[in-house]
Scaffold this active site. Sequence first.
Site, PDB file in Angstrom:
ATOM      1  N   GLY A 219      18.518  -7.245 -25.691  1.00  0.00           N
ATOM      2  CA  GLY A 219      18.087  -7.082 -24.300  1.00  0.00           C
ATOM      3  C   GLY A 219      16.759  -7.700 -23.931  1.00  0.00           C
ATOM      4  CB  SER A 220      14.555 -10.295 -25.367  1.00  0.00           C
ATOM      5  OG  SER A 220      15.326 -11.453 -25.469  1.00  0.00           O
TER       6      SER A 220
ATOM      7  CE  LYS B 146      39.124  -9.826 -22.143  1.00  0.00           C
ATOM      8  NZ  LYS B 146      38.874 -11.025 -22.936  1.00  0.00           N
TER       9      LYS B 146
ATOM     10  CG  MET C 216      27.289 -10.097 -28.236  1.00  0.00           C
ATOM     11  SD  MET C 216      26.774 -11.816 -28.112  1.00  0.00           S
ATOM     12  CE  MET C 216      27.599 -12.473 -29.566  1.00  0.00           C
ATOM     13  NE  ARG C 217      33.308  -5.737 -26.276  1.00  0.00           N
ATOM     14  CZ  ARG C 217      34.133  -5.597 -27.308  1.00  0.00           C
ATOM     15  NH1 ARG C 217      35.279  -6.259 -27.331  1.00  0.00           N
ATOM     16  NH2 ARG C 217      33.823  -4.815 -28.313  1.00  0.00           N
TER      17      ARG C 217
ATOM     18  CG  ASN D 136      26.414 -16.432 -20.270  1.00  0.00           C
ATOM     19  OD1 ASN D 136      25.868 -15.429 -20.724  1.00  0.00           O
ATOM     20  ND2 ASN D 136      26.887 -17.388 -21.056  1.00  0.00           N
TER      21      ASN D 136
ATOM     22  CG  HIS E  66      25.120 -21.222 -24.249  1.00  0.00           C
ATOM     23  ND1 HIS E  66      25.870 -20.399 -25.062  1.00  0.00           N
ATOM     24  CD2 HIS E  66      25.030 -22.413 -24.881  1.00  0.00           C
ATOM     25  CE1 HIS E  66      26.210 -21.075 -26.149  1.00  0.00           C
ATOM     26  NE2 HIS E  66      25.722 -22.294 -26.058  1.00  0.00           N
TER      27      HIS E  66
HETATM   28  C1  GRF Z   1      20.209 -15.003 -25.917  1.00  0.00           C
HETATM   29  O1  GRF Z   1      19.854 -15.986 -26.850  1.00  0.00           O
HETATM   30  C2  GRF Z   1      21.148 -15.566 -24.883  1.00  0.00           C
HETATM   31  O2  GRF Z   1      20.941 -16.914 -24.623  1.00  0.00           O
HETATM   32  C3  GRF Z   1      22.496 -15.381 -25.518  1.00  0.00           C
HETATM   33  O3  GRF Z   1      22.405 -14.163 -26.211  1.00  0.00           O
HETATM   34  C4  GRF Z   1      21.045 -13.896 -26.543  1.00  0.00           C
HETATM   35  C5  GRF Z   1      20.729 -12.554 -25.978  1.00  0.00           C
HETATM   36  O4  GRF Z   1      19.460 -12.100 -26.347  1.00  0.00           O
HETATM   37  N1  GRF Z   1      23.552 -15.400 -24.532  1.00  0.00           N
HETATM   38  P1  GRF Z   1      18.842 -10.813 -25.665  1.00  0.00           P
HETATM   39  O5  GRF Z   1      19.843  -9.669 -25.916  1.00  0.00           O
HETATM   40  O6  GRF Z   1      18.678 -11.073 -24.202  1.00  0.00           O
HETATM   41  O7  GRF Z   1      17.551 -10.561 -26.363  1.00  0.00           O
END
Ligand code: GRF
Length: 205
Positions: A14-15, A67, A92-93, A109, A111
């Site tokens: 969650g950063s 789902k 993560m889904r 999103n 990435h």
């Molecule tokens: C990040 O690197 C983001 O780009 C990817 O997943 C990671 C999530 O990190 N989709 P955080 O949970 O926000 O710290």
Amino acid sequence: MNRTVLGVLVSGRGSNLQAILDAILAERLKAKIGVVISDTPDALALKRVAGFDIATAVIERKKFADKRAFEQAITRELGLHHVELVVLAGFMRILSSEFIGQFAGRIMNIHPALLPAFPGLDAQAQAVRYGVRVSGCTVHFVDEGVDTGPIILQEAVPVAEDDDEHTLAERILHVEHKLYPRAIGLYCEGRLRIEGRKVLIGEKR
Ligand code: GRF
């Protein structure tokens, strides 16, 4: 001006959620987090918003028969909190086309690579293995593919010869934390228009 209500979907650290929250608290981002939804009960992301007046929900895939039912629970929660923009922040889904259709042009999103290079999992490790000199991060709207949607913002990050996936991930993450709130801000200001594959950024009104 009404603040755009965000629904942030998380699975872990969650950063990015933290960066979005910090930007809102500092008034750099005129939005409101309506709800944080995690598919994992012990996600650090949930702890980051504890103590703030922000609703949270844990919706675990394993608690649902399929789902579809899992996603319907997410949709219900988003609706309950009047969410306009769905922000995937380390969620993560892969979402189904049915879910995406319900929020067309309203799911973002981030990435950790310069798409279309290195989509999918472990993008930073992919970049290190490939030997690129430059990688970075991408904020994009979500479509039915994996990391294929129209690109909103990108920023490059240099790759050092002695980088491993962890050192590169850290350097990219630092940039992610600036880029994501900025992209969300553009949406909130009504400045993003999707035209086919392209996202056009309008002038500040
Ligand atoms: C990040 O690197 C983001 O780009 C990817 O997943 C990671 C999530 O990190 N989709 P955080 O949970 O926000 O710290």
